[in-house]
Design an enzyme around this catalytic site. Structure first.
Site, PDB file in Angstrom:
ATOM      1  CD  GLU A  29      -2.469  -1.453   2.617  1.00 48.24           C
ATOM      2  OE1 GLU A  29      -2.769  -2.625   2.919  1.00 48.24           O
ATOM      3  OE2 GLU A  29      -2.635  -0.487   3.400  1.00 48.24           O
ATOM      4  CG  LEU A  32      -6.109  -0.850   3.352  1.00 48.81           C
ATOM      5  CD1 LEU A  32      -6.531   0.537   3.813  1.00 48.81           C
ATOM      6  CD2 LEU A  32      -6.675  -1.907   4.266  1.00 48.81           C
ATOM      7  CD  GLU A  65      -3.422  -5.034   5.711  1.00 46.86           C
ATOM      8  OE1 GLU A  65      -4.589  -5.493   5.677  1.00 46.86           O
ATOM      9  OE2 GLU A  65      -3.168  -3.817   5.820  1.00 46.86           O
ATOM     10  CB  ALA A 111       4.349  -4.909  12.594  1.00 47.61           C
ATOM     11  CG  ASP A 112       0.669  -1.810  14.830  1.00 49.31           C
ATOM     12  OD1 ASP A 112       0.531  -1.537  16.028  1.00 49.31           O
ATOM     13  OD2 ASP A 112       1.698  -1.515  14.178  1.00 49.31           O
ATOM     14  CB  ILE A 166       1.188  -8.288   9.984  1.00 50.29           C
ATOM     15  CG1 ILE A 166       1.871  -9.184   8.955  1.00 50.29           C
ATOM     16  CG2 ILE A 166       1.155  -8.950  11.364  1.00 50.29           C
ATOM     17  CD1 ILE A 166       3.370  -9.323   9.154  1.00 50.29           C
ATOM     18  N   PRO A 217      -4.458  -9.715   9.178  1.00 49.27           N
ATOM     19  CG  PRO A 217      -5.763  -7.967   8.322  1.00 49.27           C
ATOM     20  CD  PRO A 217      -4.580  -8.243   9.206  1.00 49.27           C
ATOM     21  CG  HIS A 225      -0.202   3.547  13.764  1.00 43.63           C
ATOM     22  ND1 HIS A 225      -1.469   3.769  14.239  1.00 43.63           N
ATOM     23  CD2 HIS A 225      -0.267   3.666  12.418  1.00 43.63           C
ATOM     24  CE1 HIS A 225      -2.276   4.033  13.219  1.00 43.63           C
ATOM     25  NE2 HIS A 225      -1.569   3.975  12.102  1.00 43.63           N
TER      26      HIS A 225
END
Lengths: 346, 327
Positions: free
Chosen positions: B29, B58, B60, B84-85, B87, B89, B129
């Site tokens: 993204e 959008l 993942e 990383a928050d 990740i 999905p 985040h």
């Protein structure tokens, strides 16, 4: 992007298709039926792990395979992985996978029907439904760049259309316009997965053409997949093919020289093999059809016996193929297992 | 050699990889046209074109699932997960597909992709985040987990990861994206995965860390030096494969061990390190292993600095192992 009208591929079993093509389709379908029945029996006896019945999908899988080129890739779920047999994987190798023997190219790693068949360009199945659809879109993107005219085919069942991966795959396919065919060999049960009557109509929402085809008609599936694949090869983008099949959970019984799906009340179901055999009988090829059944049942019996005689997978392979090279942690675990085993043996 | 920050080093690594290997593709993204929300992919699409460096919707699960397909076919995808928050999905695709592709197929198919993702707190990003989920992935057979702490390491490790034939999670400590500066070779080079670095030599206590926390450990070690305490600070760089030998060699010499990570304490990677050290070096230990970590809470916004293990808290951990057993 303009929305595409939903097409309906006309059914019409046989029609102008040469008889030898129908005979060839039938032979493969008879093989798939015999394999499915044998696998079910092995599972019921506890000889192998869980086998998900795939009876009723023979026409959809055979027709799909017949439409593709050797260089095309297929990414199925476990209930559709028998398409590998239709792409030339041997019965012996197939049952080596089911029985987890050393002769399995996947080295006994996976449960039945989840094998990888690289020579047939069939990617290994995983159990979570729909994940392969996204992979197929990725393979197709790479194929488009390679520009060799290859097509990727993701194959799934009905329930896959309810997953997040379905949405993601079809959305990416429509956005990227890659050479992918997403085919759903769907048995009964769509009504419990989604509110729409078909999967094909969902494709409109993603800018992807959706095609409904009679999944019990191998030749209709063959023609629909061939058309979609050709369009993809020529840069025309993806297609979603919705192939309605009989319920895969229907039991099978021996009828004459063949195996038939049966309804709960014992009546003969809409069996794709029976339908094709009706056409072949009309063409005077009924005996050939019966012989095909006998031949395939015998071949499956031989393959099961052969695979059962094959050596087991060596225990040391447990630690191979996790990575290209074992990590120190894996080396330590393997060394510890080795010590423990050698103590047990003395 | 050029003085670079970590973002520049990562950008340099990606440009090098794209230039040297036609199979490499970079996407995610805002990665293509925009050049990445942290500018990590700045200029790459202009230099290498939209077929090699591109944007995705959008999703993942789609970014990683399609990356797996590309990798299986023969490309070298380097997808980005923006934080990383986000990740999770893609967790199924990472754990059930990428990690298992080689093993489940008996080696017939492999998935050589590198998932880049900024991780960790310190930017006032709150719950979504700031997370450090590295332990979740270190726990899955078939995934490699790499965390650079310096620009030079970031470029060398990322190049090694891209050339690696296995799936790699590349966690980039966003808190020091710009703060970490250092000399970085212009030419291609690699830092092998599975090799830790002794960031500071010492005799009294082993301090194990990775990512941004490594710098806080060095700060704590410098302060401790003034009090006559010498710390052997080890930057793990790879969690999987783990450099067990460097860790154990240090602990067998110092007899005391502190592990530092931002991620929550329970079942964090520090727990694995503590288990390893006591399994392999119990007789050398003078004190229990102390873990200085984030708390078992979601990552807070207002109390972020309270949550993060800072040099003072790391020094507390060092004192704790040194004081153990003392009168």
């Amino acid at each position: 992007m303009a929305s595409r009208a939903r097409q309906r591929a006309t059914a019409g079993l046989g029609g102008s298709t040469p008889p030898e093509v129908l005979v060839a389709l039938h032979g493969v379908m008879a093989r798939l039926r015999a394999v499915d029945e044998a696998a079910g029996e092995l599972s019921r006896r506890g000889t192998i792990g869980l086998h998900a019945p795939a009876g009723g999908s023979e026409a959809a899988l055979t027709g799909t395979a017949a439409a593709l080129e050797p260089g095309d890739w297929v990414l199925p779920g476990p209930r559709q992985s028998a398409i590998a047999l239709a792409r030339g994987v041997s019965l012996r190798a197939w049952f080596a996978q089911l029985l987890g023997r050393a002769a399995d190219p996947s080295r006994g790693r996976q449960a039945p029907d989840h094998g990888a068949w690289k020579t047939a360009r069939v990617v290994s199945a995983s159990t979570p439904s729909g994940s392969q659809l996204v992979h197929a879109v990725g393979v197709a993107r790479a194929m488009r760049r390679a520009a060799r005219g290859e097509v990727a085919v993701g194959v799934a069942g009905a329930a896959a259309c309810a997953t997040a991966d379905f949405h993601v795959a079809v959305n990416f396919a429509g956005l990227w316009q890659v050479p992918v065919v997403l085919l759903f060999a769907r048995g009964e049960g769509l009504a419990s997965q989604t509110a729409t009557a078909t999967i094909a109509e969902k494709a409109d929402a993603y800018g992807v053409p959706g095609v409904v085809v009679d999944g019990g008609d191998a030749d209709a599936v063959r023609r629909a997949v061939h058309e979609a694949a050709q369009r993809a090869r020529e840069g025309g983008g993806p297609t979603l093919i919705d192939a309605a099949c009989p319920d895969p959970a229907l039991p099978v019984r021996q009828e004459g020289r063949g195996l038939r799906l049966v309804e709960g009340d014992g009546a003969e179901a809409t069996d794709p093999l029976a339908r094709l055999e009706g056409i072949l009988s009309g063409l005077g090829l009924g005996d050939a059809a019966s012989e095909a059944h006998e031949r395939e049942i015998a071949a499956v019996t031989e393959a099961v016996a052969w695979a059962s005689d094959q050596p087991a997978v060596p225990w040391s392979t447990l630690f191979a193929d996790v990575f290209s090279r074992r990590t120190p942690a894996l080396e330590a675990q393997r060394a510890e297992a080795l010590v423990r085993r050698s103590r047990q043996e003395t | 050699m050029t003085d670079m920050n970590m973002i520049q080093a990562i950008n340099s690594a990606l440009a090098t990889a794209l230039r040297e290997d036609d199979r490499v593709v970079v996407f995610g993204e805002d990665v293509g046209k925009f050049g990445g929300v942290f500018r990590a992919t700045d200029g790459l699409q202009a230099d290498f074109g939209e077929e090699r460096v591109f944007d995705t919707p959008l999703a993942e699960g789609g970014i990683i699932g399609t990356a797996i397909g590309m990798a299986v076919y023969g490309l070298r995808p380097v997808p980005e997960i923006q934080f990383a928050d986000f990740i999770y999905p893609a967790f199924d695709q990472i754990v059930n597909e990428a990690a298992k592709m080689r093993y489940r197929s008996g080696g017939q198919y492999t998935a050589p992709l590198v998932i880049r993702t900024p991780y960790g707190g310190g930017i006032r990003g709150g719950h979504y985040h700031s997370q450090s989920p590295e332990a979740l992935f270190a726990h899955v057979g078939g995934l490699k987990v790499v965390v650079p702490s310096t620009p030079g390491d970031a470029k060398g490790l990322l190049l090694a990861a891209i050339r690696d034939d296995d799936p790699v999670l590349f966690f980039e400590p966003k808190r020091i994206y710009r703060a970490a500066r250092g000399d970085v070779p212009e030419e291609p080079y690699e830092i092998p995965l599975g090799q830790a670095r002794v960031a500071r030599s010492g005799e009294d206590v082993t301090v194990l860390a990775w990512g941004a926390a490594l710098h806080d450990c060095l700060d704590a070690a410098r302060q401790a030096e003034a009090d006559g305490i010498s710390c052997d600070v080890i930057d793990l760089r790879s969690l999987v494969p783990l450099d067990r030998e460097t860790i154990l060699r240090s602990v067998r010499r110092t007899g005391r061990c502190v592990v530092v990570h931002e991620a929550p304490k329970t079942a964090g990677f520090g727990a694995e390190l503590a288990a390893l050290v006591q399994e392999e070096a119990l007789d050398y230990l003078e004190a229990p292993i102390t873990r200085v970590t984030g708390y078992d809470t979601p990552f807070p916004y207002a109390l972020e600095q309270e949550y993060l293990p800072d040099p003072a808290r790391i020094r507390w951990g060092i004192d704790r192992v040194l004081d153990h057993g003392a009168a």
